[in-house]
Design a protein around this motif. Structure first.
Motif: not given
Length: 125
Positions: A71-82, A88-95
């Motif tokens: 199956g598919m599994f969560v990578t170790d760096k997934a949370k940090d990447v997300l 960055e999206s917050f900065y672009e869309n709100f700030i």
């Protein structure tokens, strides 16, 4: 998994975002197996290819990895990447729009900070 899908957004994106949200809020942890495309398809009564599209985007972004036959599994760096991507999206869309509107209203940066802090202090009650 959420019980309903929204009709305003492509299904594969909703599945992708559900998985991202689950990783960010620690419902899915590094190394943990995520629901399969067939599980998503059965739960939402959708085509497995639709679910696969969202999952495969997460594999491409190195949020998930595939273990053949398991199956598919969560990578170790997934949370940090997300979290980084969402910041960055917050900065672009709100700030950025906030700063533009503040400038239009002649609100100086220090006044803007004071407004944010005032809201923060008001929520501590």
């Amino acid at each position: 998994m959420k019980n309903k899908l929204n009709e305003n957004k492509p299904i594969y994106l909703q599945i992708k975002e559900q998985l991202e949200d689950s990783i960010i809020n620690d419902s899915l942890k590094p190394g943990e197996r995520v629901p399969s495309t067939n599980e998503f398809a059965a739960f939402y009564q959708i085509n497995p290819a639709t679910a696969a599209k969202g999952i495969n985007e997460l594999v491409t972004e190195e949020i998930l990895y595939k273990r053949r036959g398991v199956g598919m599994f969560v990578t170790d760096k997934a949370k940090d990447v997300l979290v980084s991507k969402r910041k960055e999206s917050f900065y672009e869309n709100f700030i950025k729009p906030l700063k533009v509107e503040a400038s239009n209203l002649s609100i100086r940066p220090n006044e803007l900070v004071e407004m944010v802090m005032r809201e923060e202090q008001g929520n501590e009650d």
